[in-house]
Scaffold this motif. Structure first.
Motif, PDB file in Angstrom:
ATOM      1  N   ILE A  26      60.826 -18.853 -34.762  1.00  0.00           N
ATOM      2  CA  ILE A  26      60.950 -20.279 -34.414  1.00  0.00           C
ATOM      3  C   ILE A  26      60.628 -20.500 -32.932  1.00  0.00           C
ATOM      4  O   ILE A  26      59.957 -21.472 -32.580  1.00  0.00           O
ATOM      5  N   TYR A  34      55.651 -27.034 -25.477  1.00  0.00           N
ATOM      6  CA  TYR A  34      56.368 -27.651 -24.355  1.00  0.00           C
ATOM      7  C   TYR A  34      56.227 -26.814 -23.067  1.00  0.00           C
ATOM      8  O   TYR A  34      56.914 -27.055 -22.096  1.00  0.00           O
ATOM      9  N   ASN A  43      54.961 -31.679 -30.556  1.00  0.00           N
ATOM     10  CA  ASN A  43      55.037 -31.760 -32.018  1.00  0.00           C
ATOM     11  C   ASN A  43      55.728 -33.039 -32.450  1.00  0.00           C
ATOM     12  O   ASN A  43      55.552 -33.500 -33.571  1.00  0.00           O
ATOM     13  N   LEU A  44      56.553 -33.574 -31.555  1.00  0.00           N
ATOM     14  CA  LEU A  44      57.285 -34.810 -31.869  1.00  0.00           C
ATOM     15  C   LEU A  44      56.532 -35.998 -31.314  1.00  0.00           C
ATOM     16  O   LEU A  44      55.843 -35.875 -30.296  1.00  0.00           O
ATOM     17  N   LEU A  57      62.030 -32.978 -23.257  1.00  0.00           N
ATOM     18  CA  LEU A  57      61.797 -31.982 -24.319  1.00  0.00           C
ATOM     19  C   LEU A  57      61.444 -30.618 -23.717  1.00  0.00           C
ATOM     20  O   LEU A  57      61.869 -29.574 -24.221  1.00  0.00           O
ATOM     21  N   SER A  64      66.651 -23.572 -24.513  1.00  0.00           N
ATOM     22  CA  SER A  64      67.137 -23.457 -25.901  1.00  0.00           C
ATOM     23  C   SER A  64      66.540 -22.225 -26.567  1.00  0.00           C
ATOM     24  O   SER A  64      67.230 -21.474 -27.266  1.00  0.00           O
ATOM     25  N   LEU A  68      68.392 -18.953 -28.094  1.00  0.00           N
ATOM     26  CA  LEU A  68      68.169 -18.527 -29.485  1.00  0.00           C
ATOM     27  C   LEU A  68      67.795 -17.041 -29.541  1.00  0.00           C
ATOM     28  O   LEU A  68      68.206 -16.317 -30.445  1.00  0.00           O
ATOM     29  N   SER A 114      63.218 -40.807 -33.529  1.00  0.00           N
ATOM     30  CA  SER A 114      63.465 -40.295 -34.881  1.00  0.00           C
ATOM     31  C   SER A 114      64.506 -41.098 -35.662  1.00  0.00           C
ATOM     32  O   SER A 114      64.818 -40.742 -36.791  1.00  0.00           O
ATOM     33  N   LEU A 125      75.954 -32.741 -32.184  1.00  0.00           N
ATOM     34  CA  LEU A 125      75.586 -31.324 -32.055  1.00  0.00           C
ATOM     35  C   LEU A 125      75.719 -30.878 -30.598  1.00  0.00           C
ATOM     36  O   LEU A 125      76.249 -29.792 -30.314  1.00  0.00           O
ATOM     37  N   TRP A 129      78.200 -28.074 -29.330  1.00  0.00           N
ATOM     38  CA  TRP A 129      77.548 -26.910 -28.682  1.00  0.00           C
ATOM     39  C   TRP A 129      78.265 -26.595 -27.366  1.00  0.00           C
ATOM     40  O   TRP A 129      78.604 -25.455 -27.091  1.00  0.00           O
ATOM     41  N   ARG A 166      64.181 -26.406 -39.144  1.00  0.00           N
ATOM     42  CA  ARG A 166      62.744 -26.275 -39.432  1.00  0.00           C
ATOM     43  C   ARG A 166      62.492 -25.742 -40.836  1.00  0.00           C
ATOM     44  O   ARG A 166      61.524 -26.114 -41.487  1.00  0.00           O
TER      45      ARG A 166
HETATM   46  C1  HEM Z   1      72.018 -26.721 -30.880  1.00  0.00           C
HETATM   47  C2  HEM Z   1      71.864 -27.668 -30.027  1.00  0.00           C
HETATM   48  C3  HEM Z   1      70.594 -28.479 -29.923  1.00  0.00           C
HETATM   49  C4  HEM Z   1      70.533 -29.815 -29.746  1.00  0.00           C
HETATM   50  C5  HEM Z   1      71.711 -30.753 -29.610  1.00  0.00           C
HETATM   51  C6  HEM Z   1      69.157 -30.179 -29.729  1.00  0.00           C
HETATM   52  C7  HEM Z   1      68.666 -31.468 -29.532  1.00  0.00           C
HETATM   53  C8  HEM Z   1      67.350 -31.829 -29.636  1.00  0.00           C
HETATM   54  C9  HEM Z   1      66.849 -33.178 -29.623  1.00  0.00           C
HETATM   55  C10 HEM Z   1      67.686 -34.428 -29.474  1.00  0.00           C
HETATM   56  C11 HEM Z   1      65.519 -33.118 -29.766  1.00  0.00           C
HETATM   57  C12 HEM Z   1      64.570 -34.317 -29.919  1.00  0.00           C
HETATM   58  C13 HEM Z   1      64.534 -34.576 -31.425  1.00  0.00           C
HETATM   59  C14 HEM Z   1      63.921 -35.893 -31.843  1.00  0.00           C
HETATM   60  O1  HEM Z   1      63.537 -36.688 -31.022  1.00  0.00           O
HETATM   61  O2  HEM Z   1      63.828 -36.094 -33.058  1.00  0.00           O
HETATM   62  C15 HEM Z   1      65.154 -31.731 -29.843  1.00  0.00           C
HETATM   63  C16 HEM Z   1      63.881 -31.268 -29.974  1.00  0.00           C
HETATM   64  C17 HEM Z   1      63.540 -29.958 -29.827  1.00  0.00           C
HETATM   65  N1  HEM Z   1      64.386 -28.898 -29.764  1.00  0.00           N
HETATM   66 FE1  HEM Z   1      66.364 -28.982 -29.792  1.00  0.00          FE
HETATM   67  N2  HEM Z   1      68.387 -29.054 -29.881  1.00  0.00           N
HETATM   68  C18 HEM Z   1      69.229 -27.980 -29.998  1.00  0.00           C
HETATM   69  C19 HEM Z   1      68.876 -26.646 -30.144  1.00  0.00           C
HETATM   70  C20 HEM Z   1      67.594 -26.181 -29.986  1.00  0.00           C
HETATM   71  C21 HEM Z   1      67.240 -24.794 -29.974  1.00  0.00           C
HETATM   72  C22 HEM Z   1      68.184 -23.616 -30.093  1.00  0.00           C
HETATM   73  C23 HEM Z   1      65.891 -24.727 -29.831  1.00  0.00           C
HETATM   74  C24 HEM Z   1      65.120 -23.446 -29.749  1.00  0.00           C
HETATM   75  C25 HEM Z   1      63.923 -23.278 -30.194  1.00  0.00           C
HETATM   76  C26 HEM Z   1      65.407 -26.090 -29.739  1.00  0.00           C
HETATM   77  C27 HEM Z   1      64.093 -26.468 -29.557  1.00  0.00           C
HETATM   78  C28 HEM Z   1      63.620 -27.765 -29.630  1.00  0.00           C
HETATM   79  C29 HEM Z   1      62.226 -28.116 -29.587  1.00  0.00           C
HETATM   80  C30 HEM Z   1      61.053 -27.152 -29.451  1.00  0.00           C
HETATM   81  C31 HEM Z   1      62.180 -29.500 -29.726  1.00  0.00           C
HETATM   82  C32 HEM Z   1      60.944 -30.403 -29.771  1.00  0.00           C
HETATM   83  C33 HEM Z   1      60.679 -30.755 -31.223  1.00  0.00           C
HETATM   84  C34 HEM Z   1      59.703 -29.827 -31.877  1.00  0.00           C
HETATM   85  O3  HEM Z   1      58.584 -29.700 -31.379  1.00  0.00           O
HETATM   86  O4  HEM Z   1      60.082 -29.219 -32.894  1.00  0.00           O
HETATM   87  N3  HEM Z   1      66.464 -26.935 -29.849  1.00  0.00           N
HETATM   88  N4  HEM Z   1      66.276 -30.970 -29.770  1.00  0.00           N
END
Ligand code: HEM
Length: 240
Positions: A26, A34, A43-44, A57, A64, A68, A114, A125, A129, A166
């Motif tokens: 992942i 990013y 991606n978003l 982001l 993040s 992980l 979203s 979350l 966290w 995912r």
């Molecule tokens: C567990 C607590 C986490 C919270 C509260 C959180 C929160 C968020 C939020 C609010 C967004 C934007 C989503 C949207 O606009 O729909 C996001 C996107 C994202 N998060 Fe997290 N996240 C968490 C964990 C992680 C972890 C562990 C990763 C590690 C890979 C991660 C990677 C990303 C990425 C890469 C995006 C951009 C969306 C995409 O391209 O898939 N997040 N996250």
């Protein structure tokens, strides 16, 4: 001969391997868009009314991803027992990563396009966290190692929601081909909530069945061993 404990150990290693490999997968897939600094790679969908959406982001995704990746190493008992200093240093890096990622997640959730139900899930979350991280830290500072472990299982289960989200998205997109009335937003919102709720339930299951039950078994073994030695020494005393 394969004993029950060998099978248990093998199953634990298999689950750990799956966890580590899916975390690496992942991070390799989700984080690179990013790293470039170019919003076009996101991606978003980027909110056109929020100038710093992509930046939030970026600041969220990188730490993040680090958290992980570090998580699975922290749960490896042989590594923890042999290299306690490494465990401590990696634990600090994990903590700082989660704090930075959480602050950025609050911005990312606020700017998100979203939908409100997904935004609420992300706020909750983030709160869970940070809370589980603070509890884990408090416990280890007090020397309550077992409680520290329990809170870290909870915390990493939340971190791991990034993986299961995912996975559910992929399943949802496949289902959408069959159930055409489902919108992408339906699939996304359901996946966000499912990733959090199911991970929380799995974490509690692991805590009850692995941590609590195993220490109860250990206590029982200790009690029955001391009862046996008391009986032996009493009967030894009578014999003599
Ligand atoms: C567990 C607590 C986490 C919270 C509260 C959180 C929160 C968020 C939020 C609010 C967004 C934007 C989503 C949207 O606009 O729909 C996001 C996107 C994202 N998060 Fe997290 N996240 C968490 C964990 C992680 C972890 C562990 C990763 C590690 C890979 C991660 C990677 C990303 C990425 C890469 C995006 C951009 C969306 C995409 O391209 O898939 N997040 N996250």
């Amino acid at each position: 001969m394969t004993t029950a404990s060998t099978m248990g150990r093998r199953r634990r290693w298999t689950l750990w391997g799956l966890m580590a490999v899916s975390a690496i997968g992942i991070v390799a897939f989700a984080v690179p868009p990013y790293l470039s600094g170019d919003p076009a790679n996101s991606n978003l969908d980027i909110n056109p009314d929020a100038a710093h959406h992509y930046l939030s982001l970026m600041v969220h995704a990188v730490p993040s991803g680090l958290a992980l990746l570090i998580g699975p190493l922290q749960f490896l008992a042989p590594l923890r027992n042999r290299y306690l200093r490494l465990h401590r240093v990696a634990g600090r890096v994990y903590m700082v990563s989660v704090v930075i990622a959480s602050v950025a997640a609050l911005f990312a959730a606020t700017f998100s396009v979203s939908g409100f139900p997904a935004q609420v899930a992300f706020y909750l979350l983030t709160a869970a966290w940070l809370y589980s991280l603070a509890q884990a830290y408090r416990c280890v500072r007090r020397g309550e190692v077992r409680l520290h472990r329990i809170w870290m299982i909870r915390n990493y289960a939340l971190t791991f929601a990034a993986v299961t989200l995912r996975l559910y998205l992929v399943i949802g997109m496949v289902l959408r081909k069959q159930y055409t009335w489902l919108t992408f937003e339906d699939v996304y919102t359901a996946s966000v909530w499912a990733s959090i709720l199911i991970n929380v339930v799995v974490a509690e299951y692991v805590i009850v069945h692995r941590v609590v039950a195993s220490s109860a078994r250990r206590r029982q073994r200790r009690e029955s061993a001391s009862a046996t030695s008391a009986v032996t020494s009493r009967s030894g005393g009578q014999d003599g």
